[in-house]
Write an enzyme that holds these catalytic residues in place. Structure first.
Site: not given
Ligand code: FE
Ligand code: ZN
Length: 257
Positions: A53, A55, A57-58, A109, A131, A169
Site C-alpha cells: 500500500h 503509506h 513507512d512502506h 486500511h 498493514d 509492524h
Molecule cells: Fe505501516
Molecule cells: Zn499503513
C-alpha cells in the site's frame, strides 16, 4: 533454497526480505538503509520490491533502492506510488525467486491495499499482508469501511492454518493487551502473550505468526465468537451483526490505552 528474513526499520516496522543466495526481493521498504546494509552483508543483488500500500513507512525507500539497484517494483493497481510500478490486482500472479505469489485485494486500511500469498514456500504457505492483519490486531481504517476490512480479514483468516503471516509492524504485545481486555479467559491468548514477552525480552521478532494462531487469539478475526461478541456488546449495546460488531471493536481499540 529461498530464505525469509525480517529487517527491522524505524521504531517498529519490518521490511520482509527474501533471497536465494544471489537475488533478493524486499517487501515494503520504508527506509533504504536497513536494506542496503543487509544486501552488502549478505552479498546479494536486489532484484525486486513488493509493495502492499502507499503509506510512506512502506514506500519511502523505493526511489533510492530503484536508483541504486535498478530493481523492479510491483504494487497495488489503485494507489499513488513512486513510479514506475508494475500494477497488480486481485487474481494476478507474480513469479519471484522461482516461486509464485497470488495477489489478494484487502481494502480497509487503505482503499487499494493488496497482499501477496505464496501457496508453497519451502512446503509452507506464506503471506505478506502489509498493514491489514497484525498479530493480535488489524490496521486502522484510514480509507476503507468496516465491511470492507471485515471481508478482507475473513479472506485472510480462511487461508490454510499453517500459513506464515508476515505483518509489517511489531505491534504484537500492545495488541495482546487489548485482546486480553476483550477475552480475559482465552487460554491460548494468555499462553501466546507469555511466549511473545519472552521473545521481545530477547530482542526477537514475534513474527511471522500463523493463520491458525491468529484465528485462536486475534479478536478482529473472532467477532463471531460468542464471548467476543458479548464483550463488544458491553461496550456498544447496539452492535449485533458481524460488521457492526467489527466496527465497534475497532472503535474500542482506537480508544484503548
Ligand atoms: Fe505501516
Ligand atoms: Zn499503513
Amino acid at each position: 533454497m529461498p530464505i525469509l528474513h525480517a529487517l527491522p526499520a524505524f521504531a517498529d516496522n519490518y521490511i520482509w526480505a527474501l533471497h536465494d543466495g544471489q537475488d533478493a526481493w524486499v517487501v515494503d521498504p520504508g527506509d533504504p538503509a536497513p536494506v542496503e546494509t543487509w544486501l552488502a552483508q549478505e552479498g546479494l543483488k536486489l532484484s525486486g520490491i513488493l509493495l502492499t500500500h502507499h503509506h510512506a513507512d512502506h514506500t519511502g525507500g523505493v526511489a533510492a533502492l530503484r536508483e541504486a539497484h535498478g530493481a523492479r517494483v510491483v504494487g497495488p493497481a489503485y494507489e499513488v506510488l513512486p513510479e514506475p510500478v508494475q500494477r497488480l490486482s486481485a487474481g494476478d500472479r507474480i513469479e519471484l525467486l522461482g516461486r509464485t505469489f497470488d495477489v489478494l485485494e484487502v481494502p480497509g486500511h487503505t482503499a487499494g491495499h493488496i497482499a501477496y500469498y505464496c501457496a508453497d514456500w519451502e512446503g509452507t504457505p506464506l503471506l505478506f499482508c502489509g498493514d491489514t492483519l497484525f498479530s493480535g490486531g488489524c490496521g486502522r481504517l484510514f480509507e476503507g469501511t468496516p465491511a470492507q476490512m471485515l471481508d478482507s480479514l475473513d479472506r485472510l483468516s480462511a487461508l490454510p492454518g499453517a500459513t506464515r503471516v508476515c505483518c509489517t509492524h511489531e505491534y504484537t504485545l500492545s495488541n495482546l493487551r487489548f485482546a486480553l481486555a476483550v477475552e480475559p479467559a482465552n487460554t491460548a491468548l494468555q499462553a501466546y502473550q507469555r511466549h511473545c514477552r519472552a521473545l521481545r525480552e530477547h530482542g526477537q521478532p514475534t513474527l511471522p505468526s500463523t493463520v491458525e494462531r491468529e484465528r485462536a487469539i486475534n479478536p478482529f478475526l473472532r467477532v463471531r465468537e460468542p464471548q467476543v461478541a458479548q464483550a463488544i456488546h458491553q461496550q456498544e449495546p447496539g452492535a449485533s451483526d458481524p460488521v457492526s460488531l467489527f466496527a465497534a471493536l475497532r472503535r474500542w481499540k482506537d480508544g484503548f490505552r
